[in-house]
Scaffold this motif. Structure first.
Motif, PDB file in Angstrom:
ATOM      1  N   ASP A  69      23.721  12.620  16.732  1.00  0.00           N
ATOM      2  CA  ASP A  69      23.799  10.970  16.355  1.00  0.00           C
ATOM      3  C   ASP A  69      22.353  10.439  16.357  1.00  0.00           C
ATOM      4  O   ASP A  69      21.731  10.654  17.581  1.00  0.00           O
ATOM      5  CB  ASP A  69      24.635  10.055  17.163  1.00  0.00           C
ATOM      6  N   ILE A  70      21.731  10.081  15.349  1.00  0.00           N
ATOM      7  CA  ILE A  70      20.409   9.576  15.604  1.00  0.00           C
ATOM      8  C   ILE A  70      20.319   7.959  14.843  1.00  0.00           C
ATOM      9  O   ILE A  70      20.971   7.681  14.009  1.00  0.00           O
ATOM     10  CB  ILE A  70      19.233  10.326  14.682  1.00  0.00           C
ATOM     11  N   VAL A  71      19.351   7.362  15.204  1.00  0.00           N
ATOM     12  CA  VAL A  71      18.851   6.129  14.681  1.00  0.00           C
ATOM     13  C   VAL A  71      17.337   6.348  13.889  1.00  0.00           C
ATOM     14  O   VAL A  71      16.638   6.778  14.506  1.00  0.00           O
ATOM     15  CB  VAL A  71      18.512   4.675  15.827  1.00  0.00           C
ATOM     16  N   VAL A  72      17.476   6.098  12.595  1.00  0.00           N
ATOM     17  CA  VAL A  72      16.292   6.591  11.731  1.00  0.00           C
ATOM     18  C   VAL A  72      15.690   4.871  11.934  1.00  0.00           C
ATOM     19  O   VAL A  72      16.203   3.922  11.503  1.00  0.00           O
ATOM     20  CB  VAL A  72      16.591   6.858  10.371  1.00  0.00           C
ATOM     21  N   LEU A  73      14.402   4.853  12.515  1.00  0.00           N
ATOM     22  CA  LEU A  73      13.682   3.564  12.532  1.00  0.00           C
ATOM     23  C   LEU A  73      12.615   3.714  11.287  1.00  0.00           C
ATOM     24  O   LEU A  73      11.454   4.252  11.636  1.00  0.00           O
ATOM     25  CB  LEU A  73      13.087   3.296  13.929  1.00  0.00           C
ATOM     26  N   CYS A  74      12.990   3.238  10.352  1.00  0.00           N
ATOM     27  CA  CYS A  74      11.801   2.868   9.090  1.00  0.00           C
ATOM     28  C   CYS A  74      11.008   1.822   9.438  1.00  0.00           C
ATOM     29  O   CYS A  74      11.127   0.813   9.660  1.00  0.00           O
ATOM     30  CB  CYS A  74      12.527   2.576   7.795  1.00  0.00           C
ATOM     31  N   VAL A  75       9.729   2.429   9.198  1.00  0.00           N
ATOM     32  CA  VAL A  75       8.586   1.440   9.547  1.00  0.00           C
ATOM     33  C   VAL A  75       8.251   0.816   8.146  1.00  0.00           C
ATOM     34  O   VAL A  75       7.538   1.450   7.169  1.00  0.00           O
ATOM     35  CB  VAL A  75       7.226   2.252  10.024  1.00  0.00           C
ATOM     36  N   LEU A  76       8.199  -0.528   7.952  1.00  0.00           N
ATOM     37  CA  LEU A  76       7.953  -1.113   6.753  1.00  0.00           C
ATOM     38  C   LEU A  76       6.676  -1.686   6.738  1.00  0.00           C
ATOM     39  O   LEU A  76       5.870  -1.840   8.002  1.00  0.00           O
ATOM     40  CB  LEU A  76       8.824  -2.439   6.572  1.00  0.00           C
ATOM     41  N   LYS A  77       6.026  -1.906   5.490  1.00  0.00           N
ATOM     42  CA  LYS A  77       6.589  -1.789   4.358  1.00  0.00           C
ATOM     43  C   LYS A  77       6.352  -0.478   3.484  1.00  0.00           C
ATOM     44  O   LYS A  77       7.158  -0.045   2.799  1.00  0.00           O
ATOM     45  CB  LYS A  77       6.245  -2.886   3.281  1.00  0.00           C
ATOM     46  N   ARG A 104      22.234   6.019  11.586  1.00  0.00           N
ATOM     47  CA  ARG A 104      22.082   4.419  11.478  1.00  0.00           C
ATOM     48  C   ARG A 104      20.703   4.255  11.176  1.00  0.00           C
ATOM     49  O   ARG A 104      19.786   5.042  11.683  1.00  0.00           O
ATOM     50  CB  ARG A 104      22.560   3.791  12.911  1.00  0.00           C
ATOM     51  N   VAL A 105      20.343   3.392  10.142  1.00  0.00           N
ATOM     52  CA  VAL A 105      19.075   3.293   9.728  1.00  0.00           C
ATOM     53  C   VAL A 105      18.822   1.636  10.192  1.00  0.00           C
ATOM     54  O   VAL A 105      19.380   0.846   9.891  1.00  0.00           O
ATOM     55  CB  VAL A 105      18.999   3.393   8.239  1.00  0.00           C
ATOM     56  N   ASP A 106      17.655   1.359  10.846  1.00  0.00           N
ATOM     57  CA  ASP A 106      17.002   0.261  11.299  1.00  0.00           C
ATOM     58  C   ASP A 106      15.532  -0.113  10.841  1.00  0.00           C
ATOM     59  O   ASP A 106      15.042   1.055  10.309  1.00  0.00           O
ATOM     60  CB  ASP A 106      17.014  -0.091  12.706  1.00  0.00           C
ATOM     61  N   PHE A 107      15.226  -1.106  10.799  1.00  0.00           N
ATOM     62  CA  PHE A 107      13.829  -1.258   9.998  1.00  0.00           C
ATOM     63  C   PHE A 107      12.924  -2.166  11.145  1.00  0.00           C
ATOM     64  O   PHE A 107      13.296  -2.976  11.862  1.00  0.00           O
ATOM     65  CB  PHE A 107      13.902  -2.020   8.787  1.00  0.00           C
ATOM     66  N   ILE A 108      11.652  -1.827  11.196  1.00  0.00           N
ATOM     67  CA  ILE A 108      10.843  -2.452  11.758  1.00  0.00           C
ATOM     68  C   ILE A 108       9.435  -2.541  10.826  1.00  0.00           C
ATOM     69  O   ILE A 108       9.196  -1.855  10.158  1.00  0.00           O
ATOM     70  CB  ILE A 108      10.086  -1.752  13.188  1.00  0.00           C
ATOM     71  N   ARG A 109       8.765  -3.702  10.897  1.00  0.00           N
ATOM     72  CA  ARG A 109       7.567  -4.011  10.309  1.00  0.00           C
ATOM     73  C   ARG A 109       6.403  -4.074  10.854  1.00  0.00           C
ATOM     74  O   ARG A 109       6.194  -4.733  11.992  1.00  0.00           O
ATOM     75  CB  ARG A 109       7.566  -5.408   9.126  1.00  0.00           C
ATOM     76  N   LEU A 110       5.363  -3.164  10.457  1.00  0.00           N
ATOM     77  CA  LEU A 110       3.886  -3.219  11.072  1.00  0.00           C
ATOM     78  C   LEU A 110       2.942  -3.882  10.193  1.00  0.00           C
ATOM     79  O   LEU A 110       2.994  -3.558   8.963  1.00  0.00           O
ATOM     80  CB  LEU A 110       3.700  -1.819  11.754  1.00  0.00           C
ATOM     81  N   LYS A 111       1.921  -4.640  10.568  1.00  0.00           N
ATOM     82  CA  LYS A 111       1.018  -5.086   9.726  1.00  0.00           C
ATOM     83  C   LYS A 111      -0.428  -4.974  10.532  1.00  0.00           C
ATOM     84  O   LYS A 111      -0.634  -5.483  11.408  1.00  0.00           O
ATOM     85  CB  LYS A 111       1.084  -6.344   9.384  1.00  0.00           C
TER      86      LYS A 111
END
Length: 226
Positions: A69-77, A104-111
């Motif tokens: 089981d994994i959590v995919v952490l997508c770096v936005l944008k 499971r997919v979650d999101f984080i945004r970096l700038k």
């Protein structure tokens, strides 16, 4: 890009290496939004090649992490398109093989960019919601890694939430003189230190609507500078 003088394969970890003298493809060989006419130098990596390489990365990830089981952490944008396509390929493999990868997919945004320059000022948006990573296998999905400072800071932040394991998938890794840290575990392409846009990579929020990865022209930098 099949020309061996331009690109060679360095194995699963290193990805496909695009050499410094690769000039890219002429723009008139491809379709792209007319509103970017004059704003691009060349098509650097066509959309079809991006998709083929992403499918290969999905297979590598499935081989390594299948039945977890994994959590995919997508770096936005910038990472949203790469992440969406990577997840779709993994889902297809899960449906058609004896391995399954529950995601499971979650999101984080970096700038950290201003115009075409990376700044020391890193903003992490959505960081307060990462308690879900506790005890989980985490796959961070990022579109591009250049100096490595941003990824190093993100990894340090993620570790605070005590994940079980952390892997990183990066579509692009730039060869830069002041790079720090290690390469992602899964690399699509290693590219020269050129500013690229498209496939959700932007220049001040423009060019995300390009399917291909392209090199922005000096005219384009001036036109969309803030």
């Amino acid at each position: 890009m099949a020309d061996g003088r331009i690109i060679k394969t360095e194995g699963k970890v290193g990805g496909i290496v695009i050499k410094d003298d690769w000039p890219g493809y002429r723009l008139d060989l491809f379709t792209y939004p007319e509103h970017y006419s004059g704003d691009l130098e060349c098509v650097y990596i066509p959309h079809g090649i991006i998709m083929d390489r992403t499918e290969r990365l999905a297979r590598n990830i499935m081989d390594d992490l299948g039945d977890h089981d994994i959590v995919v952490l997508c770096v936005l944008k910038g990472g949203y398109q790469f992440c969406a396509d990577l997840v779709e390929f993994i889902k297809a493999l899960s449906r058609n093989s004896n391995k399954s990868l529950l995601m499971r997919v979650d999101f984080i945004r970096l700038k950290s960019y201003l115009n075409d320059q990376s700044t020391e000022d890193l903003h992490i948006i959505g960081a307060e919601d990462l308690s879900v990573l506790n005890g989980k296998n985490v796959l961070i999905v990022e579109a591009i890694v250049d100096t490595g400072k941003t990824m190093k800071a993100l990894l340090k932040h993620v570790e605070k939430f005590r994940p079980k394991m952390v892997k990183v998938a990066g579509l692009l890794v730039k060869r830069v003189p002041n790079g720090v840290g290690s390469l992602p575990d899964y690399v699509g392409f290693e590219i020269p230190n050129r500013f690229v846009v498209g496939y959700a990579l932007d220049y001040n929020e423009y060019f995300r609507d390009l399917n291909h990865i392209c090199v922005i022209s000096e005219k384009g930098k001036i036109k969309y500078k803030i």
